[in-house]
Structure formats: structure tokens, C-alpha cells
Scaffold this active site. Structure first.
Site, PDB file in Angstrom:
ATOM      1  N   ARG A  83       0.835  -1.196   0.000  1.00  0.00           N
ATOM      2  CA  ARG A  83       0.000   0.000   0.000  1.00  0.00           C
ATOM      3  C   ARG A  83       0.868   1.243   0.000  1.00  0.00           C
ATOM      4  O   ARG A  83       1.765   1.383   0.820  1.00  0.00           O
ATOM      5  CB  ARG A  83      -0.889  -0.011   1.245  1.00  0.00           C
ATOM      6  CG  ARG A  83      -1.617   1.282   1.540  1.00  0.00           C
ATOM      7  CD  ARG A  83      -3.004   1.285   0.956  1.00  0.00           C
ATOM      8  NE  ARG A  83      -3.688   2.528   1.266  1.00  0.00           N
ATOM      9  CZ  ARG A  83      -4.625   2.659   2.187  1.00  0.00           C
ATOM     10  NH1 ARG A  83      -4.979   1.615   2.916  1.00  0.00           N
ATOM     11  NH2 ARG A  83      -5.209   3.808   2.387  1.00  0.00           N
ATOM     12  N   ARG A  92      -6.070   1.647  -4.338  1.00  0.00           N
ATOM     13  CA  ARG A  92      -5.206   1.023  -3.339  1.00  0.00           C
ATOM     14  C   ARG A  92      -5.194  -0.492  -3.456  1.00  0.00           C
ATOM     15  O   ARG A  92      -6.181  -1.114  -3.838  1.00  0.00           O
ATOM     16  CB  ARG A  92      -5.596   1.437  -1.927  1.00  0.00           C
ATOM     17  CG  ARG A  92      -6.956   1.053  -1.412  1.00  0.00           C
ATOM     18  CD  ARG A  92      -8.082   2.021  -1.714  1.00  0.00           C
ATOM     19  NE  ARG A  92      -7.790   3.432  -1.555  1.00  0.00           N
ATOM     20  CZ  ARG A  92      -7.870   4.097  -0.410  1.00  0.00           C
ATOM     21  NH1 ARG A  92      -8.260   3.488   0.674  1.00  0.00           N
ATOM     22  NH2 ARG A  92      -7.605   5.364  -0.364  1.00  0.00           N
ATOM     23  N   ASP A  95      -6.996  -2.004   1.669  1.00  0.00           N
ATOM     24  CA  ASP A  95      -7.507  -1.074   2.664  1.00  0.00           C
ATOM     25  C   ASP A  95      -8.201  -1.913   3.729  1.00  0.00           C
ATOM     26  O   ASP A  95      -9.069  -2.734   3.399  1.00  0.00           O
ATOM     27  CB  ASP A  95      -8.526  -0.157   1.966  1.00  0.00           C
ATOM     28  CG  ASP A  95      -8.886   1.079   2.764  1.00  0.00           C
ATOM     29  OD1 ASP A  95      -8.178   1.398   3.746  1.00  0.00           O
ATOM     30  OD2 ASP A  95      -9.877   1.737   2.395  1.00  0.00           O
ATOM     31  N   ASP A  97     -10.219  -1.406   7.281  1.00  0.00           N
ATOM     32  CA  ASP A  97     -10.819  -0.424   8.172  1.00  0.00           C
ATOM     33  C   ASP A  97     -11.488  -1.119   9.351  1.00  0.00           C
ATOM     34  O   ASP A  97     -12.256  -2.064   9.148  1.00  0.00           O
ATOM     35  CB  ASP A  97     -11.912   0.378   7.441  1.00  0.00           C
ATOM     36  CG  ASP A  97     -11.355   1.349   6.412  1.00  0.00           C
ATOM     37  OD1 ASP A  97     -10.207   1.801   6.572  1.00  0.00           O
ATOM     38  OD2 ASP A  97     -12.076   1.650   5.442  1.00  0.00           O
TER      39      ASP A  97
HETATM   40  N1  ROI Z   1     -15.031   2.580  -3.289  1.00  0.00           N
HETATM   41  C1  ROI Z   1     -15.415   1.292  -3.210  1.00  0.00           C
HETATM   42  N2  ROI Z   1     -16.372   0.839  -4.030  1.00  0.00           N
HETATM   43  N3  ROI Z   1     -14.846   0.432  -2.319  1.00  0.00           N
HETATM   44  C2  ROI Z   1     -13.872   0.838  -1.473  1.00  0.00           C
HETATM   45  O1  ROI Z   1     -13.374   0.021  -0.661  1.00  0.00           O
HETATM   46  C3  ROI Z   1     -13.458   2.180  -1.512  1.00  0.00           C
HETATM   47  N4  ROI Z   1     -12.492   2.667  -0.671  1.00  0.00           N
HETATM   48  C4  ROI Z   1     -12.122   3.935  -0.690  1.00  0.00           C
HETATM   49  C5  ROI Z   1     -12.713   4.942  -1.638  1.00  0.00           C
HETATM   50  C6  ROI Z   1     -11.624   5.559  -2.481  1.00  0.00           C
HETATM   51  C7  ROI Z   1     -13.415   6.006  -0.830  1.00  0.00           C
HETATM   52  N5  ROI Z   1     -13.697   4.341  -2.524  1.00  0.00           N
HETATM   53  C8  ROI Z   1     -14.072   3.043  -2.443  1.00  0.00           C
HETATM   54  O2  ROI Z   1     -11.207   4.347   0.160  1.00  0.00           O
END
Ligand code: ROI
Length: 158
Positions: A83, A92, A95, A97
């Protein structure tokens, strides 16, 4: 032991493989177990600019770590997956979260839990509801009512 839910997302460098490997790495975090993972979904990118579709999923974990230590471990896994933190909202490889940490509400410099964008993201709400349809948010809102009010965004189960 605290039940928490993690959102996983990737839209670069073989997203499906990124998510599978991330789940294995999460299961190796000390005093932490992946107890369930949702189906994977393909989802249209949310946010500005052109970028590839995402693969998204949610995992349920049981952990004995405090939230900030779990965050450290998840960020280390993101970094291991190549990343690069360049553009905000950019594409990315991985991610991770923290969506929910038991029924705790946390607000520190590094971490806000529940994740503040859960209500507007069907790519989080739908897989979360696959794992925990009867979940109630720490503020008392049922997950099902968030789902009903969430904006539409292209999402399909893989
Ligand atoms: N959009 C989608 N569909 N899925 C994601 O995990 C995701 N993650 C993000 C941003 C760029 C906001 N858009 C995303 O961080």
C-alpha cells in the site's frame, strides 16, 4: 474478548488475491481470530476520479488486543501488501478499516469507531449484514435501517 468487524477493500494488483491473503494475515495477528468472512463483492468506486472497480468484503474477528494495537497490526498488513499512501481516496492494493469494535465508541487522532462512513457505503453495509443481519450499532440504530437508507451504488456478489 471483543468481537469486531473489519472492512476489506482492494482495486489494484489482483484484488481477489489481496483479500484472500489479507484474511490469512489477519488470522495471524496475536490473540486475534477471524471467525467469519463475508462473500466478496465487486463494487463501483466511490469518490472522485477514475479508478478500477473494487473488491470489498467484511470480516468478523475476535480479539483481545486494544483497538489501537489492532489498528497497528492492520496497518502493518496494508504496508506488507504494497500500500502506498499517496492520494487521498486514490486506488489502493489493500484497505483495512476497523468498522466496529464491540459496542465501543472511540474517537482518537488515529481512529474513529464506529467507522463514520458506514451509513453511506453499501459495499460495507451489505457484507456486514451477511455476517450479522441483526446487528445494532453502538448508538442503537439497527443495521437494517442503515441498509434501507443507504445510497445505491453498483454492487454485485462474486
Ligand atoms: N469505493 C469502493 N467501491 N470500495 C472501497 O473500498 C473504496 N475505498 C475507498 C474509496 C476511495 C473512498 N472508494 C471506495 O477508500
Amino acid at each position: 474478548m471483543i468481537r469486531c468487524y473489519i472492512g476489506l477493500g482492494s482495486n489494484l494488483a489482483n484484488p481477489l488475491a489481496q483479500l484472500h491473503s489479507a484474511l490469512e494475515s489477519i488470522d495471524r495477528i496475536p490473540v486475534t481470530r477471524v471467525v467469519a468472512s463475508s462473500p466478496f463483492y465487486s463494487s463501483a468506486p466511490v469518490g472522485p476520479g477514475e479508478q478500477p472497480d473494487y473488491v470489498n468484503a467484511v470480516a468478523a474477528l475476535d480479539t483481545e488486543l486494544p483497538a489501537e494495537s489492532l489498528l497497528d497490526a492492520l496497518q502493518a498488513i496494508e504496508n506488507d501488501h504494497g500500500r502506498e499512501r499517496t492520494v487521498r481516496w486514490g486506488a489502493r492494493t489493500l484497505d483495512l478499516d476497523i468498522l466496529l469494535f464491540g459496542s465501543e465508541k472511540l474517537s482518537t487522532k488515529r481512529l474513529t469507531v464506529p467507522h463514520p462512513r458506514i451509513p453511506e457505503r453499501n459495499f460495507v453495509l451489505v457484507p456486514l449484514a451477511d455476517l450479522a443481519p441483526d446487528l445494532v450499532m453502538p448508538d442503537g440504530t439497527p443495521l437494517q435501517s442503515l441498509l434501507q437508507q443507504c445510497p445505491e451504488n453498483r454492487l454485485h456478489r462474486l
